[in-house]
Scaffold this motif. Structure first.
Motif, PDB file in Angstrom:
ATOM      1  N   MET A 611      -1.602   9.156   7.089  1.00  0.00           N
ATOM      2  CA  MET A 611      -0.647   8.530   8.012  1.00  0.00           C
ATOM      3  C   MET A 611      -0.500   7.051   7.685  1.00  0.00           C
ATOM      4  O   MET A 611      -1.249   6.203   8.168  1.00  0.00           O
ATOM      5  CB  MET A 611      -1.068   8.755   9.465  1.00  0.00           C
ATOM      6  CG  MET A 611      -0.690  10.152   9.936  1.00  0.00           C
ATOM      7  SD  MET A 611      -1.129  10.438  11.639  1.00  0.00           S
ATOM      8  CE  MET A 611       0.357   9.923  12.465  1.00  0.00           C
ATOM      9  N   ARG A 612       0.496   6.768   6.878  1.00  0.00           N
ATOM     10  CA  ARG A 612       0.704   5.394   6.408  1.00  0.00           C
ATOM     11  C   ARG A 612       1.109   4.451   7.521  1.00  0.00           C
ATOM     12  O   ARG A 612       0.819   3.269   7.469  1.00  0.00           O
ATOM     13  CB  ARG A 612       1.805   5.379   5.357  1.00  0.00           C
ATOM     14  CG  ARG A 612       1.360   5.984   4.107  1.00  0.00           C
ATOM     15  CD  ARG A 612       2.519   6.095   3.147  1.00  0.00           C
ATOM     16  NE  ARG A 612       1.986   6.679   1.958  1.00  0.00           N
ATOM     17  CZ  ARG A 612       1.310   5.983   1.047  1.00  0.00           C
ATOM     18  NH1 ARG A 612       1.181   4.683   1.139  1.00  0.00           N
ATOM     19  NH2 ARG A 612       0.777   6.586   0.018  1.00  0.00           N
ATOM     20  N   ARG A 613       1.814   5.001   8.486  1.00  0.00           N
ATOM     21  CA  ARG A 613       2.263   4.188   9.615  1.00  0.00           C
ATOM     22  C   ARG A 613       1.058   3.455  10.231  1.00  0.00           C
ATOM     23  O   ARG A 613       1.101   2.262  10.510  1.00  0.00           O
ATOM     24  CB  ARG A 613       2.900   5.143  10.646  1.00  0.00           C
ATOM     25  CG  ARG A 613       3.314   4.542  11.933  1.00  0.00           C
ATOM     26  CD  ARG A 613       4.046   5.586  12.782  1.00  0.00           C
ATOM     27  NE  ARG A 613       3.235   6.773  13.089  1.00  0.00           N
ATOM     28  CZ  ARG A 613       2.343   6.845  14.063  1.00  0.00           C
ATOM     29  NH1 ARG A 613       2.133   5.811  14.845  1.00  0.00           N
ATOM     30  NH2 ARG A 613       1.652   7.943  14.276  1.00  0.00           N
ATOM     31  N   ILE A 614      -0.044   4.205  10.387  1.00  0.00           N
ATOM     32  CA  ILE A 614      -1.247   3.629  10.973  1.00  0.00           C
ATOM     33  C   ILE A 614      -1.856   2.600  10.016  1.00  0.00           C
ATOM     34  O   ILE A 614      -2.273   1.509  10.419  1.00  0.00           O
ATOM     35  CB  ILE A 614      -2.247   4.757  11.297  1.00  0.00           C
ATOM     36  CG1 ILE A 614      -1.680   5.583  12.457  1.00  0.00           C
ATOM     37  CG2 ILE A 614      -3.627   4.198  11.615  1.00  0.00           C
ATOM     38  CD1 ILE A 614      -2.536   6.751  12.845  1.00  0.00           C
ATOM     39  N   LEU A 615      -1.860   2.928   8.742  1.00  0.00           N
ATOM     40  CA  LEU A 615      -2.442   2.005   7.769  1.00  0.00           C
ATOM     41  C   LEU A 615      -1.660   0.696   7.721  1.00  0.00           C
ATOM     42  O   LEU A 615      -2.234  -0.385   7.590  1.00  0.00           O
ATOM     43  CB  LEU A 615      -2.479   2.658   6.385  1.00  0.00           C
ATOM     44  CG  LEU A 615      -3.461   3.828   6.263  1.00  0.00           C
ATOM     45  CD1 LEU A 615      -3.367   4.453   4.882  1.00  0.00           C
ATOM     46  CD2 LEU A 615      -4.890   3.364   6.539  1.00  0.00           C
ATOM     47  N   ARG A 616      -0.336   0.799   7.843  1.00  0.00           N
ATOM     48  CA  ARG A 616       0.488  -0.415   7.827  1.00  0.00           C
ATOM     49  C   ARG A 616       0.155  -1.296   9.019  1.00  0.00           C
ATOM     50  O   ARG A 616       0.021  -2.499   8.903  1.00  0.00           O
ATOM     51  CB  ARG A 616       1.978  -0.034   7.881  1.00  0.00           C
ATOM     52  CG  ARG A 616       2.589   0.022   6.509  1.00  0.00           C
ATOM     53  CD  ARG A 616       4.088   0.265   6.571  1.00  0.00           C
ATOM     54  NE  ARG A 616       4.399   1.290   5.586  1.00  0.00           N
ATOM     55  CZ  ARG A 616       4.839   2.505   5.848  1.00  0.00           C
ATOM     56  NH1 ARG A 616       5.110   2.858   7.102  1.00  0.00           N
ATOM     57  NH2 ARG A 616       5.037   3.359   4.885  1.00  0.00           N
ATOM     58  N   LYS A 617       0.008  -0.654  10.173  1.00  0.00           N
ATOM     59  CA  LYS A 617      -0.276  -1.435  11.384  1.00  0.00           C
ATOM     60  C   LYS A 617      -1.655  -2.081  11.323  1.00  0.00           C
ATOM     61  O   LYS A 617      -1.818  -3.242  11.687  1.00  0.00           O
ATOM     62  CB  LYS A 617      -0.166  -0.541  12.619  1.00  0.00           C
ATOM     63  CG  LYS A 617       1.272  -0.091  12.830  1.00  0.00           C
ATOM     64  CD  LYS A 617       1.597   0.077  14.273  1.00  0.00           C
ATOM     65  CE  LYS A 617       3.122   0.006  14.421  1.00  0.00           C
ATOM     66  NZ  LYS A 617       3.579   0.395  15.721  1.00  0.00           N
ATOM     67  N   ILE A 618      -2.627  -1.353  10.854  1.00  0.00           N
ATOM     68  CA  ILE A 618      -3.974  -1.928  10.765  1.00  0.00           C
ATOM     69  C   ILE A 618      -3.965  -3.088   9.767  1.00  0.00           C
ATOM     70  O   ILE A 618      -4.547  -4.146  10.011  1.00  0.00           O
ATOM     71  CB  ILE A 618      -5.005  -0.850  10.370  1.00  0.00           C
ATOM     72  CG1 ILE A 618      -5.143   0.166  11.518  1.00  0.00           C
ATOM     73  CG2 ILE A 618      -6.365  -1.487  10.060  1.00  0.00           C
ATOM     74  CD1 ILE A 618      -6.047   1.341  11.216  1.00  0.00           C
ATOM     75  N   ALA A 619      -3.259  -2.915   8.669  1.00  0.00           N
ATOM     76  CA  ALA A 619      -3.239  -3.964   7.635  1.00  0.00           C
ATOM     77  C   ALA A 619      -2.643  -5.258   8.172  1.00  0.00           C
ATOM     78  O   ALA A 619      -3.056  -6.351   7.795  1.00  0.00           O
ATOM     79  CB  ALA A 619      -2.444  -3.482   6.421  1.00  0.00           C
ATOM     80  N   THR A 620      -1.656  -5.140   9.059  1.00  0.00           N
ATOM     81  CA  THR A 620      -1.028  -6.356   9.583  1.00  0.00           C
ATOM     82  C   THR A 620      -1.680  -6.813  10.883  1.00  0.00           C
ATOM     83  O   THR A 620      -1.237  -7.776  11.504  1.00  0.00           O
ATOM     84  CB  THR A 620       0.484  -6.135   9.836  1.00  0.00           C
ATOM     85  OG1 THR A 620       0.640  -4.946  10.614  1.00  0.00           O
ATOM     86  CG2 THR A 620       1.241  -5.998   8.539  1.00  0.00           C
TER      87      THR A 620
END
Ligand code: WTA
Length: 649
Positions: A611-620
């Motif tokens: 789930m990239r959506r989650i990874l993007r949010k955590i990264a930012t």
């Protein structure tokens, strides 16, 4: 707020430009009401050997995508870029070369360029290069890069340029995919005072057993640095051209004969070989160059792009030379040896048109007055931006600090696939809004569609597509037409999908919002997340990897990599450095991750999809709104990732 800011066209600019707003409206209208008639007329911007009778023959139909322009005409690209100017402009400067070292420069007139191109074309022929053969260029930014490109076109060979910053592995992959027979390189390149071991990289690439297609390596002496030599395979440029004839009859090419292959990244798998053909590409590059930059005789034009990218093809070499312009080829980087280097080069050569990238603008902006110290930049008339969305702050700084508020900025949106600029202001015609690429070029029909593929009208936001073809459009993915159809014409049937999202405002202006697929844009360089991930997992200690883009002040986007190590491996600082180095080696320095996040596990759905959506949010750091995580196989992974994030360096 900044969106409310509008810069109307200044009267003196409109009066002196090739085209004003009324002119644009009229020509645009003609171009979309009657594309056939419009391009029949404007195809005449080139010299044809045999004139075309057919103009447009294009289909976006699923399963039958086929794009042909001017299909029964014949021409030669180098004759259009050189020979046709000789009678009137033979002694005018075609190429100004500015070295990495500010004390090194030289210029070539059209006559000199003609001689060099003919000699090198004859040398290629003597090495057995024939019409249709693929020639790989892995060159620094020296005049010989343009000479080699033009020499290929003169004899009908297809060039495939690989950016000099790519690694031996990346070079080998492109050689193999394109089945190149020759590599042209130099001993070393020079950038920002540092030598780049190009020949050594070629040697290394050719240790790959699948690169057997390469018969010869032609080496230009640039720095004089030591190189290894393979007798029988390696040849010095100066030796094979020394006695070559200065005359070489240009090969008569069909408009749809391949001109070049250029690899670019997509959302899946290996980079694709974008194929452009002869007639349509050159018509489009020539025409866009003329109108977008309002090119007029006497202009000195400088595009800071490298020949390894599409901008270096269309707007450093082909577009300018087909117009008989003076184009600057710059070996170095915008801030070496001084922060004001870009401005200094403008003054030194009286540059009137400057075309550069937001990442360079932002890097200079961060230095404030230092970037313009001691320079006047009085010669500037038009400035351009390309490669990624330009944020309004950077736009304003470019406009004020570099252009002294007198030069219109053309924010040009386009892609490797489009061959030339599709959405852009015209200097004398378009009121500017900082951050907007504004309106379509002639013959270009953009539309916005929702995720179901329905065209949405008016002021709205959606996926950016083109509903009809233009002459500069790519024709296929080299060797894989099915992938071409799949990548660009299957998401929204019957339309070309750009991969970008965009907003359209009340005035019909387009605002590109960036990629909507898994493609990153780091300092204007396109990279697929999948490409970086596969480089990471090729490391023996890495089990899994997921890459996302994060906002980066200078680069636009930075690379944030989640890495899961094999059981028993420890995430040491040494391994951290080693993994970064590994990616540099696998792809090239531009792909080096900015952040490595050692993850115990990645968030996956029960079916195993990350789930990239989650990874993007955590990264930012946007962890307050992670949305629904209930479909995760193990929701506790998320808390763990957030915990780990605190330790990320
Ligand atoms: C992005 C470079 C906003 C976009 C010519 C596109 C831009 C990708 C702009 C193509 C611009 C390029 N404003 N975004 N003016 N120009 N892009 O193939 O996401 O290297 O799809 O071609 O760069 O990159 P490419």
């Amino acid at each position: 707020m900044s969106e409310l800011k509008i810069y109307p066209v200044k009267e003196n600019i409109a009066a002196n430009a090739l085209i004003d707003d009324a002119g644009y409206q009229k020509m645009y209208e003609q171009s979309v009401v009657n594309p056939e008639g419009f391009w029949r007329e404007h195809g005449q911007i080139l010299d044809w050997i045999k004139p075309y009778t057919k103009v447009k023959n294009t289909s976006y139909d699923p399963g039958h995508v086929d794009i042909k322009w001017f299909e029964d005409g014949t021409l030669n690209v180098s004759a259009n870029c050189i020979d046709r100017h000789l009678a009137t402009k033979g002694d005018e400067v075609a190429i100004i070369w500015e070295g990495d070292n500010p004390e090194e420069d030289k210029s070539l007139t059209y006559n000199e360029l003609h001689k060099e191109v003919c000699q090198f074309a004859n040398a290629l022929k003597a090495q057995g290069v024939k019409k249709g053969d693929v020639v790989c260029l892995y060159m620094p930014m020296v005049p010989e890069a343009a000479i080699a490109m033009l020499a290929c076109t003169r004899i009908g060979a297809v060039h495939s340029i690989v950016f000099g910053g790519f690694s031996p592995e990346a070079l080998a992959g492109r050689i193999i995919d394109s089945n190149s027979t020759i590599v042209i390189t130099s001993d070393e390149g020079l950038r920002g005072g540092r030598a780049v071991p190009l020949k050594q990289n070629v040697d290394q690439a050719l240790t790959n057993p699948d690169t057997k297609c390469i018969e010869k390596v032609i080496v230009l002496k640039r720095t004089g640095g030591d190189v290894a030599w393979t007798e029988g395979r390696d040849l010095w440029w100066h030796e094979i051209t020394e006695n070559a004839s200065e005359q070489c009859e240009p090969e008569e090419m069909n408009a749809e004969d391949p001109l070049f292959i250029l690899y670019t990244s997509g959302s899946t798998g290996q980079p694709k070989g974008v194929l452009h053909t002869t007639g349509g590409y050159l018509v489009y590059a020539t025409m866009t160059f003329k109108y977008v930059f309002d090119y007029q005789p006497g202009d000195v034009y400088w595009c800071t792009a490298d020949v390894g990218w599409i901008t270096g093809h269309s707007y450093l070499v082909y577009g300018p030379l087909a117009n008989g312009a003076t184009t600057i080829l710059f070996e170095g980087v915008p801030n070496y040896p001084s922060t004001a280097r870009m401005s200094e080069v403008v003054d030194k050569h009286n540059v009137s048109i400057l075309y550069t990238a937001p990442t360079a603008i932002r890097a200079l902006m961060a230095k404030g007055d230092e970037a313009t110290a001691g320079t006047s930049r009085n010669s500037l008339r038009v400035m351009g931006s390309v490669g990624e969305p330009i944020n309004p702050e950077a736009w304003e700084w470019y406009y004020r600090a570099i252009g002294d508020e007198k030069c219109p900025i053309v924010d040009t949106w386009w892609q490797t696939e489009t061959g030339g600029i599709l959405i852009t202001p015209l200097p004398g015609a378009t009121a500017l809004k900082p951050g907007s690429a504004t309106r379509p070029f002639f013959g270009v029909q953009p539309a916005l569609v929702d995720n179901e593929g329905q065209i949405i009208e008016g002021a709205t936001e959606g996926n950016l597509v083109m509903v009809d073809s233009w002459p500069g459009q790519m024709r296929t993915v080299y060797g894989d037409h099915e992938r071409f159809e799949q990548t660009y014409f299957s998401t929204f049937k019957g339309m070309y999908f750009t991969g970008d999202g965009a907003r359209r405002d009340e005035d019909g202006y387009y605002w590109i919002t960036g990629r909507v697929d898994d493609v990153l844009n780091v300092s204007g360089h396109r990279m697929g997340t999948a490409e970086i991930e596969s480089a990471l997992v090729a490391h023996e200690k890495i089990a899994e990897a997921a890459v996302v883009g994060v906002p980066h002040e200078i680069k636009g986007q930075g690379i944030y990599a989640y890495v899961t190590l094999n059981a028993g491996e420890e995430p040491t600082p040494e391994l951290h450095a080693e993994v970064k180095q590994w990616v540099r080696k696998e792809i090239g320095p531009i792909a080096t991750p900015d952040v490595l996040h050692w993850a115990e596990a990645l968030p996956k759905t029960r079916s195993g999809k990350i789930m990239r959506r989650i990874l993007r949010k955590i990264a930012t750091g946007d962890t307050g709104s992670l949305g629904d995580t209930s479909t995760l196989a193990d929701p506790s992974v998320v808390d763990k990732l957030i915990e780990e994030k605190a330790k990320v360096v």
